[in-house]
Scaffold this motif. Sequence first.
Motif, PDB file in Angstrom:
ATOM      1  N   TYR A  25       0.850  -1.193   0.000  1.00 21.02           N
ATOM      2  CA  TYR A  25       0.000   0.000   0.000  1.00 21.02           C
ATOM      3  C   TYR A  25       0.883   1.240   0.000  1.00 21.02           C
ATOM      4  N   GLU A  65      -8.689  -3.859  -2.296  1.00 19.79           N
ATOM      5  CA  GLU A  65      -8.854  -3.481  -0.896  1.00 19.79           C
ATOM      6  C   GLU A  65      -8.543  -4.682  -0.008  1.00 19.79           C
ATOM      7  N   THR A  75      -5.684   0.231   0.513  1.00 18.64           N
ATOM      8  CA  THR A  75      -5.683  -0.089  -0.912  1.00 18.64           C
ATOM      9  C   THR A  75      -4.291  -0.601  -1.241  1.00 18.64           C
TER      10      THR A  75
END
Length: 111
Positions: A25, A65, A75
């Motif tokens: 992420y 996600e 994310t």
Amino acid sequence: MIGADAIRGHIDLIVLSILESRPSYAYEISKTITDRSDGDYVIKQTTLYTAVKRLESQQLLDSYEDVSTSGKPRTYYRITAEGIAQLSAKRLEWARTRQLVDHFAEGQHQP
């Protein structure tokens, strides 16, 4: 410290190479860049988000996600097959660029 102008054309290579080993992420990507550069380069969040969105729109990354180990929703970005091919091309481009710049940076002068 390395200036943003010196790195600007190589952000894609950096991001794709980080994601080559595993999905990540944005904050984790940013931290990896800072850590691997020993603090010599800290990417701005806007620069990173712009890069991942551009790479995603080019289908070099995709996102999903998930929940991080801390329990927070995140994310995550992962490299695609097209991204791996682009990473190979970017690495070759970097090697050629580095070779060219080294001719000048080393101070060698040939007529």
